[in-house]
Design an enzyme around this catalytic site. Structure first.
Site, short mmCIF file in Angstrom:
data_model
loop_
_atom_site.label_atom_id
_atom_site.label_comp_id
_atom_site.label_asym_id
_atom_site.label_seq_id
_atom_site.Cartn_x
_atom_site.Cartn_y
_atom_site.Cartn_z
N GLY A 152 0.85 -1.19 0.00
CA GLY A 152 0.00 0.00 0.00
C GLY A 152 0.88 1.24 0.00
O GLY A 152 2.04 1.20 -0.44
N ILE A 154 2.39 2.87 2.43
CA ILE A 154 3.61 2.76 3.23
C ILE A 154 4.58 1.79 2.57
O ILE A 154 5.78 2.07 2.45
CB ILE A 154 3.29 2.34 4.67
CG1 ILE A 154 2.48 3.44 5.37
CG2 ILE A 154 4.57 2.07 5.45
CD1 ILE A 154 1.94 3.05 6.73
N ARG A 174 -2.11 -9.14 -1.71
CA ARG A 174 -3.23 -10.05 -1.96
C ARG A 174 -4.01 -9.68 -3.20
O ARG A 174 -4.56 -10.54 -3.88
CB ARG A 174 -4.17 -10.06 -0.74
CG ARG A 174 -3.63 -10.83 0.45
CD ARG A 174 -4.46 -10.59 1.68
NE ARG A 174 -4.38 -9.19 2.10
CZ ARG A 174 -5.28 -8.60 2.88
NH1 ARG A 174 -6.33 -9.27 3.31
NH2 ARG A 174 -5.13 -7.35 3.23
N THR A 227 6.50 -2.95 11.32
CA THR A 227 6.01 -1.64 11.77
C THR A 227 4.51 -1.52 11.50
O THR A 227 3.97 -0.42 11.49
CB THR A 227 6.75 -0.50 11.06
OG1 THR A 227 6.63 -0.68 9.64
CG2 THR A 227 8.22 -0.45 11.44
N ARG A 229 1.19 -4.11 12.42
CA ARG A 229 0.45 -4.47 13.61
C ARG A 229 1.05 -5.75 14.18
O ARG A 229 1.39 -6.68 13.44
CB ARG A 229 -1.05 -4.66 13.31
CG ARG A 229 -1.82 -3.36 13.10
CD ARG A 229 -1.90 -2.54 14.38
NE ARG A 229 -2.63 -1.29 14.23
CZ ARG A 229 -2.07 -0.11 13.97
NH1 ARG A 229 -0.75 -0.03 13.79
NH2 ARG A 229 -2.80 0.98 13.89
N GLU A 258 0.19 -5.20 23.18
CA GLU A 258 0.86 -3.99 23.69
C GLU A 258 0.13 -3.44 24.92
O GLU A 258 -1.09 -3.46 24.97
CB GLU A 258 0.89 -2.92 22.59
CG GLU A 258 1.72 -3.33 21.40
CD GLU A 258 1.65 -2.30 20.27
OE1 GLU A 258 1.04 -1.23 20.44
OE2 GLU A 258 2.21 -2.59 19.20
N HIS A 276 6.18 1.01 19.72
CA HIS A 276 5.17 1.47 18.75
C HIS A 276 5.38 2.96 18.45
O HIS A 276 4.51 3.79 18.68
CB HIS A 276 3.75 1.23 19.28
CG HIS A 276 2.73 1.15 18.17
ND1 HIS A 276 1.62 0.35 18.24
CD2 HIS A 276 2.66 1.77 16.97
CE1 HIS A 276 0.89 0.49 17.14
NE2 HIS A 276 1.52 1.35 16.35
#
Length: 310
Positions: A152, A154, A174, A227, A229, A258, A276
């Site tokens: 995407g 990022i 995907r 970086t 999830r 977390e 994070h």
């Protein structure tokens, strides 16, 4: 318009809002779920944050609620289908977080490859004994293959930065295809890559997409970077693989539960742990808040932006 802000974010983010907008923010760090349930019936908007769940009880209590504008690109902290069933739009902030997250991924990659954080820790203890031409050897990024999972905004930014380091980029997506890079299936990516960088959202499909089987497909010299999830990786299985040196290392900015981190990871030299913090600059925090505010204004102006549950 009444806006309930769940977390104490920079005030500069609200510069576009006028006197006709009422903003309520927590006096401390954040509102608890119980506090939100009490407050939300009077509000048109929630401006939430990616680290705090806005659960269905809060959404149910929002009788006037029309939009939840999430501070962050990830929105797994909100049940977006339930929100849509209540006629509530959910928006995210993909633009503000894009470059900082990509920058962090490259920083983690470089730090892991060149053993920067490990050497920093050790030199403070071992001092002069650390020196030596054939000690503390890492490897360069140049000429290495970077496998990007999730191409995407990022992921594509990471690919551009990786090119500046003269890396070869392959990717797994995907659905869509991105011109200029080689698309492969996931197993092929894992087998061929010297670095694997994860940039996929957390969904039912991606939860634990990387576990023991996938890690064992990777080169023993490979480094895994996350970086995105935490729960995209089975953290306990990764910890055991790192302990057994199945792969050379990992660099993690996100974790499954977390702020809890699997205990084994704390004692390993071949993993970098960050809290994070990929978007952790003051500029990014302000810009993310501004994008969240823009989403609110655009929604009420009839030109919705970044809606993730249409």
């Amino acid at each position: 318009m009444k806006i309930l802000v769940t977390y104490n974010i920079p005030r500069e983010s609200f510069a576009k809002l006028g006197k006709e907008h009422t903003i309520t923010m927590p006096e401390g760090e954040y509102f608890t779920t119980e506090e939100l349930i009490k407050l939300v019936p009077d509000y048109d908007v929630i401006l939430g944050i990616f680290t705090r769940t806005i659960d269905n009880a809060v959404i149910e209590a929002g009788k006037k609620l029309k939009i939840i504008s999430n501070f962050g690109v990830g929105y797994n902290n909100i049940d977006i289908k339930f929100a849509r069933s209540k006629g509530i739009a959910v928006c995210n902030t993909p633009k503000a977080v894009c470059f900082p997250t990509a920058e962090m991924a490259m920083g983690l990659m470089l730090s892991a490859a060149r053993r920067i954080t490990e050497c920093d820790r050790r030199v403070r203890v071992e001092k002069e004994s650390m020196w030596g031409v054939m000690k503390n050897l890492g490897f360069t990024l140049e000429g290495r293959t970077l496998g990007i999972i999730g191409m995407g905004n990022i992921g594509k930014t990471v690919a551009k930065l990786a090119e500046a380091f003269r890396m070869n980029v392959i990717y797994y997506n995907r659905r869509s295809t991105v011109e200029g890079y080689e698309k492969v299936d996931l197993d092929t990516l894992l087998k061929r890559s010297d670095f694997v960088s994860i940039h996929t959202p957390l969904t039912d499909e991606t939860r634990h997409m990387i576990g023991k089987r996938e890690i064992e497909l990777m080169k023993p010299t490979a480094i895994l970077v996350n970086t995105a999830r935490g729960a995209v990786i089975n953290e306990k299985e990764l910890a055991i693989c790192l302990q057994n040196k199945t792969i050379a290392g990992a660099a993690l900015d996100v974790f499954e539960d977390e702020p809890h981190i699997t205990e084994i990871l704390y004692g390993l030299d071949n993993v970098i742990l960050a809290p994070h913090n990929a978007t952790g600059t003051i500029d990014t925090r302000i810009a993310t808040g501004q994008e969240a505010v823009d989403n609110i204004l655009n929604f009420f102006n009839g030109t919705p932006t970044n809606v993730v549950n249409e």
